[in-house]
Scaffold this motif. Structure first.
Motif, short mmCIF file in Angstrom:
data_model
loop_
_atom_site.label_atom_id
_atom_site.label_comp_id
_atom_site.label_asym_id
_atom_site.label_seq_id
_atom_site.Cartn_x
_atom_site.Cartn_y
_atom_site.Cartn_z
N ILE A 123 2.12 14.87 -11.73
CA ILE A 123 2.30 15.07 -13.17
C ILE A 123 0.96 15.05 -13.92
N ASN A 124 -0.09 15.19 -13.13
CA ASN A 124 -1.45 15.26 -13.70
C ASN A 124 -1.83 14.03 -14.53
N LYS A 125 -1.29 12.91 -14.14
CA LYS A 125 -1.63 11.68 -14.86
C LYS A 125 -2.98 11.16 -14.38
N LEU A 126 -3.23 11.39 -13.12
CA LEU A 126 -4.50 10.92 -12.53
C LEU A 126 -5.13 12.06 -11.73
N SER A 127 -6.46 11.99 -11.61
CA SER A 127 -7.12 12.93 -10.69
C SER A 127 -7.03 12.33 -9.28
N ILE A 132 0.83 -1.21 0.00
CA ILE A 132 0.00 0.00 0.00
C ILE A 132 0.87 1.27 0.00
N LYS A 133 1.89 1.24 0.82
CA LYS A 133 2.74 2.43 0.95
C LYS A 133 3.33 2.82 -0.41
N GLU A 134 3.86 1.80 -1.09
CA GLU A 134 4.50 2.04 -2.39
C GLU A 134 3.46 2.55 -3.39
N LEU A 135 2.29 1.94 -3.32
CA LEU A 135 1.23 2.32 -4.26
C LEU A 135 0.82 3.78 -4.04
N ILE A 136 0.76 4.18 -2.79
CA ILE A 136 0.40 5.56 -2.47
C ILE A 136 1.48 6.52 -2.97
N GLN A 137 2.72 6.11 -2.77
CA GLN A 137 3.83 6.95 -3.26
C GLN A 137 3.73 7.15 -4.77
N GLN A 138 3.44 6.05 -5.48
CA GLN A 138 3.31 6.13 -6.93
C GLN A 138 2.12 7.03 -7.31
N TYR A 157 -9.03 5.60 -6.00
CA TYR A 157 -9.67 4.34 -6.44
C TYR A 157 -8.63 3.29 -6.77
N LYS A 158 -7.55 3.75 -7.41
CA LYS A 158 -6.50 2.81 -7.80
C LYS A 158 -5.92 2.12 -6.56
N VAL A 159 -5.64 2.92 -5.54
CA VAL A 159 -5.08 2.36 -4.31
C VAL A 159 -6.10 1.44 -3.63
#
Ligand code: GDP
Length: 364
Positions: free
Chosen positions: A346-350, A333-339, A356-358
């Motif tokens: 970089i405005n790749k995701l809102s 989870i931690k790594e996913l949040i960092q990503q 939602y991704k996490v």
């Protein structure tokens, strides 16, 4: 919730596991008693009987179990609490706060002795998550309450060792249950008025008392408006000697300030008193005021209502806390949040998409 998402620690600490059914010739109780004895522990029955008979040594030991982080101790503590719960709830709980140096210890010593002389049984607990004992506050040093600490009708318990506020608050709440089951009809919960702990104390008491000084300025005293708004009474301490006049003036000022606050749910109008804890003057007025409050809220039903609200709120808070803890403890989870944070930058995701991704990963 699938198996992966089970909450092993808390779940097993909070309930009595059914376990595997034992063959009849093995007495599980006897085995547990034996194990506990070897660890210097008593049986659940012995703890419960000790607490209910008002045995202070056993009460202390039971609270030590509540404060312990050992799994076996927590298991035992939860069983004791469950058995004591039906005998709890009959006290009046008073929260006491104020900045270091305002005179909390001196007040608790004077007020506590006054109350035990009236025939009350008083337990004094504390919440101090920062627990920097060097400040010499929060009952860390019992000699500060010379009379009360040897009073047979008083029980003083210092704050549990430092930990998260939530953790310390839970331990104090559970200790309240045991103290009530042990027959204490008044409970003080003391905290330093400098942070979040007032809110925690407010959520577990029936009456919230704020100690202040005259002429120190609200900013100096670190008292936020929110804390003043929680107070059922403001008591200005050290109203003696040269300070008496200042205290009287401050009383009027605070009284005026309180009038500006919205009316309280309890129907009570918060009061301002002056007192000298050192000279033991004005203590009776503080008690009269608390007694008036007690009469009002017991008559108008707010007392019961508030207790029920508090219990429900605590349940919800516990659920939220456990879910959060479990979420953040999940592998990856931690790594996913960092990503996700990088993706946001970089405005790749809102923000929603990132969340939602996490969460998707968590529920997978
Ligand atoms: P706490 O840090 O809030 O627990 O405050 P203490 O009870 O330790 O008191 C801090 C200091 O203020 C001590 O030196 C006390 O003797 C003094 N003090 C407490 N109450 C009074 C009071 O009513 N009048 C005066 N003059 N001093 C007091």
């Amino acid at each position: 919730m699938n198996k992966k998402n089970k909450i092993p620690d808390f779940e097993s600490a909070l309930k009595v596991n059914e376990g595997i059914e034992q063959p009849s010739q093995i007495n599980q109780d006897a085995i547990n008693r034996f194990k506990n004895k070897r660890q210097g522990l008593l049986s659940v029955d012995e703890y419960v009987e000790g607490v209910l008979s008002g045995n202070r040594t056993i009460l202390s030991k039971a609270i030590t179990l509540i404060e312990s982080s050992l799994h076996t101790h927590q298991l035992l503590a939860q069983q004791i609490i469950e058995r004591c719960l039906p005998y709890s709830g009959k006290s009046f709980r008073i929260g006491i706060t104020g900045v270091p140096g305002v005179g909390k210890s001196t007040f608790i010593e004077a007020f506590g002795t006054y109350l035990t002389n009236l025939g009350h049984k008083l337990a004094v607990l504390a919440i101090d998550p920062s627990s920097s004992r060097s400040k010499g506050s929060i009952l860390g040093d019992k000699t500060r309450m010379e009379e009360l600490s040897v009073d047979p009708n008083a029980f003083i318990r210092p704050s549990p060792a430092a930990g998260s506020l939530g953790g310390v608050a839970r331990k104090t709440r559970e200790s309240i249950i045991l103290c009530e089951a042990a027959g204490f009809d008044l409970i003080f919960v003391e905290t330093v008025g400098v942070g979040q702990s007032e809110t925690a104390v407010h959520s577990m008491v029936d009456f919230f008392l704020l100690l202040m000084l005259a002429g120190a300025g609200d900013e100096l005293q670190g008292i936020k408006r929110g804390i003043m708004e929680m107070a059922d009474a403001i008591v200005i301490n050290k109203a003696d000697g040269d300070n008496l006049l200042k205290a009287k003036t401050a009383r009027v000022e605070y009284q005026n300030a309180l009038h500006l606050f919205p009316p309280t749910e309890s129907g009570w109008h918060p009061e301002v008193e002056i007192m000298s804890a050192r000279l033991k003057q004005g203590i009776d007025r503080v008690w009269n005021l608390i007694s008036d409050y007690q009469m009002l809220v017991k008559e108008n039903g707010y007392f019961e209502l508030n207790r029920k609200h508090q219990m429900k709120r605590i349940m919800h808070e516990t659920i939220e806390q456990m879910l959060l803890d479990h979420f953040y403890r999940q592998e990856g989870i931690k790594e996913l949040i960092q990503q996700a944070e990088i993706d946001l930058e970089i405005n790749k995701l809102s923000s929603y998409q990132a969340a939602y991704k996490v969460l998707n990963h968590y529920y997978k």
